[in-house]
Design a protein around this motif. Sequence first.
Motif, mmCIF file in Angstrom:
data_model
loop_
_atom_site.group_PDB
_atom_site.id
_atom_site.type_symbol
_atom_site.label_atom_id
_atom_site.label_comp_id
_atom_site.label_asym_id
_atom_site.label_seq_id
_atom_site.Cartn_x
_atom_site.Cartn_y
_atom_site.Cartn_z
ATOM 1 N N ALA A 103 0.849 -1.196 0.000
ATOM 2 C CA ALA A 103 0.000 0.000 0.000
ATOM 3 C C ALA A 103 0.887 1.249 0.000
ATOM 4 O O ALA A 103 0.635 2.204 -0.735
ATOM 5 N N ILE B 56 -1.938 4.174 -6.797
ATOM 6 C CA ILE B 56 -2.106 4.121 -8.255
ATOM 7 C C ILE B 56 -3.204 3.144 -8.679
ATOM 8 O O ILE B 56 -3.686 3.210 -9.794
ATOM 9 N N GLY B 57 -3.607 2.223 -7.798
ATOM 10 C CA GLY B 57 -4.684 1.289 -8.132
ATOM 11 C C GLY B 57 -4.230 0.170 -9.054
ATOM 12 O O GLY B 57 -3.107 0.174 -9.567
ATOM 13 N N ILE C 38 -2.750 -10.831 -9.579
ATOM 14 C CA ILE C 38 -1.651 -10.288 -8.768
ATOM 15 C C ILE C 38 -1.224 -11.207 -7.624
ATOM 16 O O ILE C 38 -0.173 -11.003 -7.043
ATOM 17 N N TYR D 244 4.067 -12.197 -10.505
ATOM 18 C CA TYR D 244 3.239 -11.356 -11.354
ATOM 19 C C TYR D 244 3.313 -9.908 -10.883
ATOM 20 O O TYR D 244 3.146 -9.610 -9.711
ATOM 21 N N GLN D 245 3.590 -9.022 -11.821
ATOM 22 C CA GLN D 245 3.566 -7.597 -11.514
ATOM 23 C C GLN D 245 2.733 -6.931 -12.595
ATOM 24 O O GLN D 245 2.817 -7.302 -13.771
ATOM 25 N N HIS E 123 6.295 -0.998 -13.193
ATOM 26 C CA HIS E 123 6.429 -0.169 -11.989
ATOM 27 C C HIS E 123 6.746 -1.025 -10.763
ATOM 28 O O HIS E 123 7.348 -0.561 -9.822
ATOM 29 N N VAL F 223 9.486 -7.660 -6.207
ATOM 30 C CA VAL F 223 9.927 -8.837 -6.954
ATOM 31 C C VAL F 223 8.738 -9.707 -7.356
ATOM 32 O O VAL F 223 8.889 -10.731 -7.993
ATOM 33 N N GLY F 224 7.534 -9.288 -6.980
ATOM 34 C CA GLY F 224 6.337 -10.010 -7.413
ATOM 35 C C GLY F 224 6.020 -11.232 -6.566
ATOM 36 O O GLY F 224 5.288 -12.117 -7.006
ATOM 37 N N GLY G 225 5.321 -10.791 -2.998
ATOM 38 C CA GLY G 225 4.641 -10.351 -1.772
ATOM 39 C C GLY G 225 3.221 -10.887 -1.643
ATOM 40 O O GLY G 225 2.838 -11.424 -0.592
ATOM 41 N N LEU G 226 2.440 -10.770 -2.711
ATOM 42 C CA LEU G 226 1.048 -11.206 -2.616
ATOM 43 C C LEU G 226 0.919 -12.730 -2.714
ATOM 44 O O LEU G 226 -0.037 -13.297 -2.185
ATOM 45 N N THR H 174 -6.614 1.513 -3.573
ATOM 46 C CA THR H 174 -6.876 0.088 -3.407
ATOM 47 C C THR H 174 -7.353 -0.183 -1.993
ATOM 48 O O THR H 174 -6.860 0.434 -1.045
HETATM 49 P P1 ADP Z 1 5.740 -6.687 -5.739
HETATM 50 O O1 ADP Z 1 6.947 -7.208 -5.045
HETATM 51 O O2 ADP Z 1 5.963 -6.380 -7.196
HETATM 52 O O3 ADP Z 1 5.089 -5.566 -5.010
HETATM 53 P P2 ADP Z 1 3.421 -8.295 -5.018
HETATM 54 O O4 ADP Z 1 3.187 -9.763 -5.209
HETATM 55 O O5 ADP Z 1 3.405 -7.777 -3.637
HETATM 56 O O6 ADP Z 1 4.753 -7.967 -5.762
HETATM 57 O O7 ADP Z 1 2.315 -7.526 -5.850
HETATM 58 C C1 ADP Z 1 2.082 -7.896 -7.200
HETATM 59 C C2 ADP Z 1 1.694 -6.690 -8.019
HETATM 60 O O8 ADP Z 1 0.406 -6.214 -7.602
HETATM 61 C C3 ADP Z 1 2.605 -5.484 -7.837
HETATM 62 O O9 ADP Z 1 3.725 -5.567 -8.711
HETATM 63 C C4 ADP Z 1 1.696 -4.332 -8.184
HETATM 64 O O10 ADP Z 1 1.642 -4.176 -9.596
HETATM 65 C C5 ADP Z 1 0.329 -4.810 -7.722
HETATM 66 N N1 ADP Z 1 -0.059 -4.261 -6.391
HETATM 67 C C6 ADP Z 1 -0.011 -4.914 -5.193
HETATM 68 N N2 ADP Z 1 -0.503 -4.136 -4.201
HETATM 69 C C7 ADP Z 1 -0.871 -2.967 -4.771
HETATM 70 C C8 ADP Z 1 -1.450 -1.740 -4.275
HETATM 71 N N3 ADP Z 1 -1.754 -1.565 -2.982
HETATM 72 N N4 ADP Z 1 -1.706 -0.764 -5.176
HETATM 73 C C9 ADP Z 1 -1.418 -0.926 -6.489
HETATM 74 N N5 ADP Z 1 -0.867 -2.042 -7.022
HETATM 75 C C10 ADP Z 1 -0.592 -3.053 -6.181
#
Ligand code: ADP
Length: 511
Positions: free
Chosen positions: A268, A297-298, A307, A312-313, A317, A324-325, A327-328, A352
Motif C-alpha cells: 500500500a 495508483i490502483g 496479482i 506477477y507484476q 512499476h 519482486v512479485g 509479496g502477494l 486500493t
Molecule cells: P511486488 O513485489 O511487485 O510488489 P506483489 O506480489 O506484492 O509484488 O504484488 C504484485 C503486483 O500487484 C505489484 O507488482 C503491483 O503491480 C500490484 N499491487 C499490489 N498491491 C498494490 C497496491 N496496494 N496498489 C497498487 N498495485 C498493487
Amino acid sequence: MENLAGISDHLLRFSPDALIVVDEKRRILFANDTARVLFGYSPSSLIGQSLEILLPERLRTRHVEHVGAYLRAPNNREMGARIADLTARRADGSEFPAGIRLAPFELNGRSYIAAAIRDITESRQVYDSMLAAREEADRANRAKSRFLATASHDLRQPLQAVRLLNASIKKLVRDSEVGELLERQGDAIENMARLLNGLLDISRLESGTVELKVSEVSLVKLFAELKSDLEPVARARDIALDCESADLALATDRVLLRQLLENLLGNAIKYTDRGGVRMTAAMTTDALVIEIVDTGIGIPADKVTRIFDEYYQVDAHGARRAGVGLGLAIVREVARLLGFSVKIDSTVGTGTRVQVFVPVQFVVERPSPQTPRPIERKAPSPSAVHPKVVLLEDNDPVRRATELFLRLEEFDVKSAATATEAESLFTASHGDEVLVADYHLDGPRSGLDVLLDLRNSTGRIIPAVIMSGDLPAVMRTIKVPVEQCVFLGKPVDTQELIKEILKLGSISQTR
Ligand code: ADP
C-alpha cells in the motif's frame, strides 16, 4: 418412419445399464438381460433373492443399513458419495467397481426401488491414474519448494558476505565515480536480498513444512509495532500512515499474521505516491475484518485476479518500486494456512482496498482493555561509545567480511569460528562485549544456545545479536522472550546491525 413396435420391451431387457427392481425388504422382483450379462446370473435365478447376493459378503451388513436409511428418505440419486466405495459381486465370486443410480417409485400403494447398475472399472482406472498423477505432481511441487527453500537459504551466506564487503569498500573509497558504482552494486545486492527473502518465504510456505504456532495476538500491539516499523518508509515517501484496531486479540500465528499484514501494508505504501495508507480492524457479525486502504495508483480490474500469482507484476512499476512479485503470493499462502480470506477492490488512479477476513472462531474475547505500550525505538546517539564485540560465525568468508566491516565501523572485534572459541574469548575478558553470532552453527548448539550457556556460566546478561538466514523459522522455536537479545535476518542490513550493537552496548553500560 421405421416400425418401432416392441422397442420399449426390447429396451427394458437390453438397456445399457443393468436394471433391477427390489421391494422394501430388498427382495429382487425384476432383473433384465443386461443384469444377467453383468452379474452372470439368469434373471429368473435372481428373482426372489435378497439384493445382498449381488454384493461381496464383507459389505452386506453395512448395505442393509444403507438401504434402510435410503428408504426413510428415498430420492433419485447416485449411490455412495465416493465411487471408490461401491463394489459388486458376480455369480462366480469375482468383484467389480459399480456405478449405481437409484430411483424410488410406488405402485399400488407399495414402495419399490429401481437400480441402474454399470461396471465402472474403466472410469475407476482413469480416476485412479488421475489421482496418482495429482499425487505425483503434488510431491514434485513439494520437492521443488524444498529445493528452493534450501537453495535460497544457502545463497544468503555468500550474499551476506558480499553485502558486508560492499559496505566496507564504500567506507574506504574516496573516489566519487567508484562510490557511484558501489552505490549501484549496493542496490543490486538489496534487490537480490529481497528476491531471496521472498523465495525462501514462499517456498517454505508451499512445501508444507511450516507448523503453525498459535498464541493470543493483541491486534492493538501488533498494529502499533507495524506502524512503528513502516512509519519511516511512509515518511520517506511523504505519505500518512494510520494503523488503528479495536481492542481485539486473535488466536493465530503471530509471525505469519505479521508477515501477511506487513506485505499488504508495504505494498500500500509502495504503490501510493500521495495521500495516505490506513489499516483498521473491526468486527462484523460473522468475521473480523482487517482493512488496508490506500490512495495509490490502483490496479486495473482485469489484473486483480492475477496479482496473487508468483512473480506477477502489473507492469514494470513493480520492479521500479523495488518489488519482486512475491509479496502477494506470500499473502495468499499465509492466508490459506491461517484460514483467512483476502479480497481486493481497486480503482486505477484512486486507490486500493484490501480486506482480510478472519473467521470469528479465531477472535479471542478480551475483557480488560489494554493500552499499548509505545514501542521504544530510540536511535543511538552518534556519540555512543562503541562496545567491544565477539563475533561467532562458522562460515569463513562471512566471518572475515563481518569482521572487516565492524572494524571499519570502529568496533573492537574478536572473532571465533566455533562455540568453544567464543566461550574462551568471554572467559578471558571482563565479559563486557556484545556477542554477534550466527544462529545455525556447525555442531549441536545454536548461536542462541551458546549465548544462554555463556550467560549461565558467567552469571552476566551478555547482550547479543543473533543472525539467521531463516528468521521466521527461528522465531517460531523461541518459547520465551530473550532479554537483551536482538534477532536479525540474513543477509543482515548493515546499518541495522550497527544500530543494534550500539543500542545493546549503551544498555549494558547504564546497568
Ligand atoms: P511486488 O513485489 O511487485 O510488489 P506483489 O506480489 O506484492 O509484488 O504484488 C504484485 C503486483 O500487484 C505489484 O507488482 C503491483 O503491480 C500490484 N499491487 C499490489 N498491491 C498494490 C497496491 N496496494 N496498489 C497498487 N498495485 C498493487
